[in-house]
Write an enzyme that holds these catalytic residues in place. Structure first.
Site, PDB file in Angstrom:
ATOM      1  N   ARG A 126       1.041  17.666 -14.074  1.00  0.00           N
ATOM      2  CA  ARG A 126       2.021  18.106 -12.881  1.00  0.00           C
ATOM      3  C   ARG A 126       1.194  17.722 -11.583  1.00  0.00           C
ATOM      4  NH1 ARG A 126       2.720  22.530 -16.408  1.00  0.00           N
ATOM      5  NH2 ARG A 126       4.785  22.569 -17.299  1.00  0.00           N
ATOM      6  N   LYS A 180       4.902   8.754  -0.341  1.00  0.00           N
ATOM      7  CA  LYS A 180       5.979   8.281  -1.307  1.00  0.00           C
ATOM      8  C   LYS A 180       5.357   7.496  -2.592  1.00  0.00           C
ATOM      9  CE  LYS A 180       9.838   7.736   1.983  1.00  0.00           C
ATOM     10  NZ  LYS A 180      10.955   6.870   2.091  1.00  0.00           N
ATOM     11  N   GLU A 193       6.091  -5.797   8.522  1.00  0.00           N
ATOM     12  CA  GLU A 193       6.168  -4.436   8.898  1.00  0.00           C
ATOM     13  C   GLU A 193       5.336  -3.817   9.704  1.00  0.00           C
ATOM     14  OE1 GLU A 193       8.289  -2.506   6.948  1.00  0.00           O
ATOM     15  OE2 GLU A 193       8.628  -3.235   4.983  1.00  0.00           O
ATOM     16  N   LYS A 196       2.870   5.100  11.497  1.00  0.00           N
ATOM     17  CA  LYS A 196       3.051   5.414  10.395  1.00  0.00           C
ATOM     18  C   LYS A 196       2.831   6.794  10.204  1.00  0.00           C
ATOM     19  CE  LYS A 196       4.722   5.260   5.709  1.00  0.00           C
ATOM     20  NZ  LYS A 196       5.417   4.602   4.871  1.00  0.00           N
ATOM     21  N   GLU A 231      11.499  12.614   5.023  1.00  0.00           N
ATOM     22  CA  GLU A 231      12.460  12.005   5.477  1.00  0.00           C
ATOM     23  C   GLU A 231      14.071  12.704   5.784  1.00  0.00           C
ATOM     24  OE1 GLU A 231      12.579   8.063   3.843  1.00  0.00           O
ATOM     25  OE2 GLU A 231      14.563   7.843   4.120  1.00  0.00           O
ATOM     26  N   ARG A 285      11.761   9.735  10.221  1.00  0.00           N
ATOM     27  CA  ARG A 285      11.019   8.776   9.358  1.00  0.00           C
ATOM     28  C   ARG A 285      12.096   7.696   8.774  1.00  0.00           C
ATOM     29  NH1 ARG A 285       7.168  10.314   4.030  1.00  0.00           N
ATOM     30  NH2 ARG A 285       6.801   8.079   3.231  1.00  0.00           N
ATOM     31  N   ASN A 291      13.180   2.536   8.601  1.00  0.00           N
ATOM     32  CA  ASN A 291      13.922   1.540   8.096  1.00  0.00           C
ATOM     33  C   ASN A 291      14.608   0.521   8.732  1.00  0.00           C
ATOM     34  OD1 ASN A 291      13.750   2.861   5.289  1.00  0.00           O
ATOM     35  ND2 ASN A 291      15.426   4.489   5.707  1.00  0.00           N
ATOM     36  N   HIS A 301      15.982  -2.548   7.616  1.00  0.00           N
ATOM     37  CA  HIS A 301      15.960  -2.748   5.881  1.00  0.00           C
ATOM     38  C   HIS A 301      17.550  -2.609   5.498  1.00  0.00           C
ATOM     39  CE1 HIS A 301      11.714  -2.171   6.325  1.00  0.00           C
ATOM     40  NE2 HIS A 301      11.725  -1.809   5.002  1.00  0.00           N
ATOM     41  N   HIS A 352      17.760  -5.018   2.533  1.00  0.00           N
ATOM     42  CA  HIS A 352      18.124  -4.565   1.055  1.00  0.00           C
ATOM     43  C   HIS A 352      19.235  -5.381   0.598  1.00  0.00           C
ATOM     44  CE1 HIS A 352      16.207  -0.411   1.840  1.00  0.00           C
ATOM     45  NE2 HIS A 352      15.345  -1.200   1.559  1.00  0.00           N
ATOM     46  N   HIS A 397       9.806  -8.945   0.153  1.00  0.00           N
ATOM     47  CA  HIS A 397      10.414  -7.769   0.887  1.00  0.00           C
ATOM     48  C   HIS A 397      10.097  -8.087   2.394  1.00  0.00           C
ATOM     49  CE1 HIS A 397      11.600  -3.935   1.977  1.00  0.00           C
ATOM     50  NE2 HIS A 397      10.561  -3.642   2.558  1.00  0.00           N
TER      51      HIS A 397
HETATM   52  N1  LIG Z   1       5.577   4.107  -1.196  1.00  0.00           N
HETATM   53  C1  LIG Z   1       5.988   3.559   0.158  1.00  0.00           C
HETATM   54  O1  LIG Z   1       6.160   4.223   1.126  1.00  0.00           O
HETATM   55  C2  LIG Z   1       6.290   2.175   0.007  1.00  0.00           C
HETATM   56  C3  LIG Z   1       6.555   1.430   1.341  1.00  0.00           C
HETATM   57  C4  LIG Z   1       7.035   0.032   1.384  1.00  0.00           C
HETATM   58  C5  LIG Z   1       6.654  -0.645   0.105  1.00  0.00           C
HETATM   59  N2  LIG Z   1       6.665  -0.013  -1.105  1.00  0.00           N
HETATM   60  C6  LIG Z   1       6.450  -0.812  -2.459  1.00  0.00           C
HETATM   61  O2  LIG Z   1       5.523  -1.441  -2.440  1.00  0.00           O
HETATM   62  C7  LIG Z   1       5.436  -2.681  -3.181  1.00  0.00           C
HETATM   63  C8  LIG Z   1       5.231  -3.998  -2.337  1.00  0.00           C
HETATM   64  O3  LIG Z   1       4.207  -3.912  -2.061  1.00  0.00           O
HETATM   65  P1  LIG Z   1       3.094  -5.335  -1.791  1.00  0.00           P
HETATM   66  O4  LIG Z   1       3.805  -6.333  -0.873  1.00  0.00           O
HETATM   67  O5  LIG Z   1       1.815  -4.902  -1.414  1.00  0.00           O
HETATM   68  O6  LIG Z   1       3.277  -5.843  -3.348  1.00  0.00           O
HETATM   69  P2  LIG Z   1       2.423  -6.257  -4.483  1.00  0.00           P
HETATM   70  O7  LIG Z   1       1.645  -4.858  -4.735  1.00  0.00           O
HETATM   71  O8  LIG Z   1       3.082  -6.930  -5.550  1.00  0.00           O
HETATM   72  O9  LIG Z   1       1.355  -7.195  -3.932  1.00  0.00           O
HETATM   73  C9  LIG Z   1       1.721  -8.533  -3.600  1.00  0.00           C
HETATM   74  C10 LIG Z   1       1.059  -9.684  -4.305  1.00  0.00           C
HETATM   75  O10 LIG Z   1      -0.400  -9.779  -4.079  1.00  0.00           O
HETATM   76  C11 LIG Z   1      -1.261  -9.685  -4.806  1.00  0.00           C
HETATM   77  N3  LIG Z   1      -2.264  -9.043  -4.246  1.00  0.00           N
HETATM   78  C12 LIG Z   1      -2.668  -7.614  -3.849  1.00  0.00           C
HETATM   79  N4  LIG Z   1      -3.633  -7.656  -3.196  1.00  0.00           N
HETATM   80  C13 LIG Z   1      -4.150  -8.878  -3.385  1.00  0.00           C
HETATM   81  C14 LIG Z   1      -5.430  -9.527  -2.517  1.00  0.00           C
HETATM   82  N5  LIG Z   1      -6.219  -8.685  -1.825  1.00  0.00           N
HETATM   83  N6  LIG Z   1      -5.879 -10.815  -3.023  1.00  0.00           N
HETATM   84  C15 LIG Z   1      -4.840 -11.615  -3.558  1.00  0.00           C
HETATM   85  N7  LIG Z   1      -3.853 -11.158  -4.086  1.00  0.00           N
HETATM   86  C16 LIG Z   1      -3.600  -9.833  -3.950  1.00  0.00           C
HETATM   87  C17 LIG Z   1      -0.620  -8.607  -5.951  1.00  0.00           C
HETATM   88  O11 LIG Z   1      -1.093  -8.929  -7.239  1.00  0.00           O
HETATM   89  C18 LIG Z   1       1.009  -9.584  -5.852  1.00  0.00           C
HETATM   90  O12 LIG Z   1       1.110 -10.276  -6.540  1.00  0.00           O
HETATM   91  C19 LIG Z   1       7.050  -2.592  -3.846  1.00  0.00           C
HETATM   92  O13 LIG Z   1       7.148  -2.029  -4.955  1.00  0.00           O
HETATM   93  C20 LIG Z   1       7.555  -1.418  -2.493  1.00  0.00           C
HETATM   94  O14 LIG Z   1       8.663  -0.806  -3.264  1.00  0.00           O
HETATM   95  C21 LIG Z   1       6.239   1.473  -1.048  1.00  0.00           C
HETATM   96 ZN   LIG Z   2      10.013  -2.090   4.066  1.00  0.00          ZN
END
Ligand SMILES: NC(=O)c1ccc[n+]([C@@H]2O[C@H](COP(=O)([O-])OP(=O)(O)OC[C@H]3O[C@@H](n4cnc5c(N)ncnc54)[C@H](O)[C@@H]3O)[C@@H](O)[C@H]2O)c1
Ligand SMILES: [Zn+2]
Length: 387
Positions: A150, A172, A214, A256, A266, A270, A274, A277, A281, A294
């Site tokens: 939990r 999130k 972003e 942020k 949200e 918040r 978006n 977005h 999407h 993304h």
């Molecule tokens: N929680 C939230 O508020 C929130 C907000 C935006 C996005 N997200 C989520 O985040 C994810 C996308 O995040 P992302 O763009 O970081 O993607 P990711 O975690 O897939 O990383 C992108 C790529 O870079 C590689 N990588 C990471 N750090 C590295 C480094 N320092 N050196 C070399 N390679 C590296 C990873 O292995 C991957 O292949 C999605 O799942 C999305 O839904 C969440």
């Molecule tokens: Zn985004």
């Protein structure tokens, strides 16, 4: 509580360490941003080349005996050893759990494997999770922490630009389900977020630029001065000049944080995050989340939303031109893939259902200022609109 300082342990090569520390700012945070959420408040600490110190600081913050370090394959090899050394130097027992790379692995199966590893390692309510990686490691590891027994505490060590300015802040967490992205999740604030800008050196240029989208988003929706400052520094940011990267990350994180502080769950504000977005999407869905990152889809969505903001009379002429110029200088795409309007409309209609019958379309009121407008898909994509 046991003492977690490691001052009695002598480093293997004190001289070499000292020189390195001098070169790299002494393993201290260069900037800090606080996220004020009452008793769930925490800090975002930004430094360069200080993973081992991060380990020690995270250990002190968490004050636990056992930690599961959740990371992904591409990041683990490079960065897990230093972080682990720091945690261990503070007396923490660390079990590393590696998730395969890629958003497709942010799923129930990998979540189940994390629980197995946590149980196997004997994690209990007095243990914690440390996530190391991009948004995938953070969302999945964070969700595991939110739900295991939990909820146990966690800290985030994001290693992508996107995770540093966006995914790691705000609490999130979640996973994808076979039916769609991010369909299961929880709000679970981390106890701390630690950024090491040196980790960005290994991040592929395309990922860097996508995360930068972003960061531009934060500036354009919220802070005209920040946008003005960033405009001539796009190339320096992408080349990771510390004089630009550290203040830029700091400001984006602060934006942020401010938005999340005012609207943790949200309800309204918040939603401004978006911006861009709605179309993003739709683009991602049509591409089946392949071939486009993304942040790239967001860049296209922002260019579009800025143009619509002008056309609908919210933003003065010239707003979208400025935004698009910055995006293009970062090498980001700004034009939607050529598909019929109807295809985009139906994708946007799905978003509308998810949002409870209305689309809260984020418009710019100008550079650095935004608001939401409740619009129908046909107002967002008017008849005659072409990708
Ligand atoms: N929680 C939230 O508020 C929130 C907000 C935006 C996005 N997200 C989520 O985040 C994810 C996308 O995040 P992302 O763009 O970081 O993607 P990711 O975690 O897939 O990383 C992108 C790529 O870079 C590689 N990588 C990471 N750090 C590295 C480094 N320092 N050196 C070399 N390679 C590296 C990873 O292995 C991957 O292949 C999605 O799942 C999305 O839904 C969440
Ligand atoms: Zn985004």
């Amino acid at each position: 509580m046991t003492a977690r300082k490691s001052t009695t342990k002598k480093p293997a090569k004190p001289a070499a360490r000292k020189a390195r520390a001098r070169l790299t700012g002494g393993g201290r945070a260069r900037a800090t941003v606080s996220v004020d959420l009452g008793e769930r408040s925490y800090g975002i600490e930004i430094g360069e080349d200080w993973l081992e110190t991060i380990g020690r600081r995270a250990a002190a913050r968490l004050d636990v005996e056992k930690v599961a370090l959740v990371t992904v394959s591409s990041v683990s090899r490079r960065y897990a050893p230093a972080l682990t050394r720091g945690l261990q130097a503070a007396g923490v027992r660390v079990r590393k759990v590696i998730v395969p790379d890629g958003d497709a692995n942010k799923n129930l199966n990998e979540l189940g494997k994390l629980y197995d590893a946590f149980l196997d390692h004997g994690l209990d309510r007095g243990s914690a999770v440390v996530t190391l990686g991009g948004g995938v490691a953070g969302d999945l590891g964070g969700f595991a922490a939110a739900t295991f027994l939990r909820g146990i505490p966690f800290v985030q060590v994001p290693t992508t630009v996107l995770a540093m300015v966006d995914a790691s802040i705000g609490g999130k967490t979640g996973i994808n389900l076979p039916q769609g992205k991010n369909l299961a999740g929880a709000f679970h604030q981390p106890r701390g977020v630690y950024l090491d800008t040196a980790t960005l050196r290994s991040l592929p240029a395309r990922e860097r630029a996508a995360g930068f989208a972003e960061l531009i988003k934060a500036a354009v929706i919220w802070d005209a001065d920040f946008f003005d400052w960033l405009e001539p520094r796009v190339e320096s940011f992408l080349a990771l000049d510390p004089k630009v990267v550290i203040p830029a990350l700091k400001r984006a994180c602060a934006i942020k944080a401010e938005v999340v502080e005012r609207d943790e769950r949200e309800g309204g504000l918040r939603r401004l995050l978006n911006f861009g977005h709605t179309l993003a999407h739709a683009i991602e869905k049509h591409a089946r989340y392949r071939g486009i990152l993304h942040g790239e889809a967001v860049a296209i969505g922002m260019a579009f939303a800025a143009e619509r903001s002008e056309a609908l009379g919210f933003a003065p002429a010239g707003t979208s031109e400025r935004l698009i110029a910055v995006l293009e200088r970062a090498g980001l795409p700004t034009r939607a893939p050529n598909r019929p309007r109807s295809a985009y409309l139906s994708a946007i209609a799905v978003d509308k259902k998810k949002q409870g019958g209305k689309i809260h379309f984020v418009v710019l009121d100008g550079i650095g200022s935004s608001s939401t407008a409740a619009l129908e898909p046909r107002d967002i994509l008017p008849p005659g609109w072409k990708a």
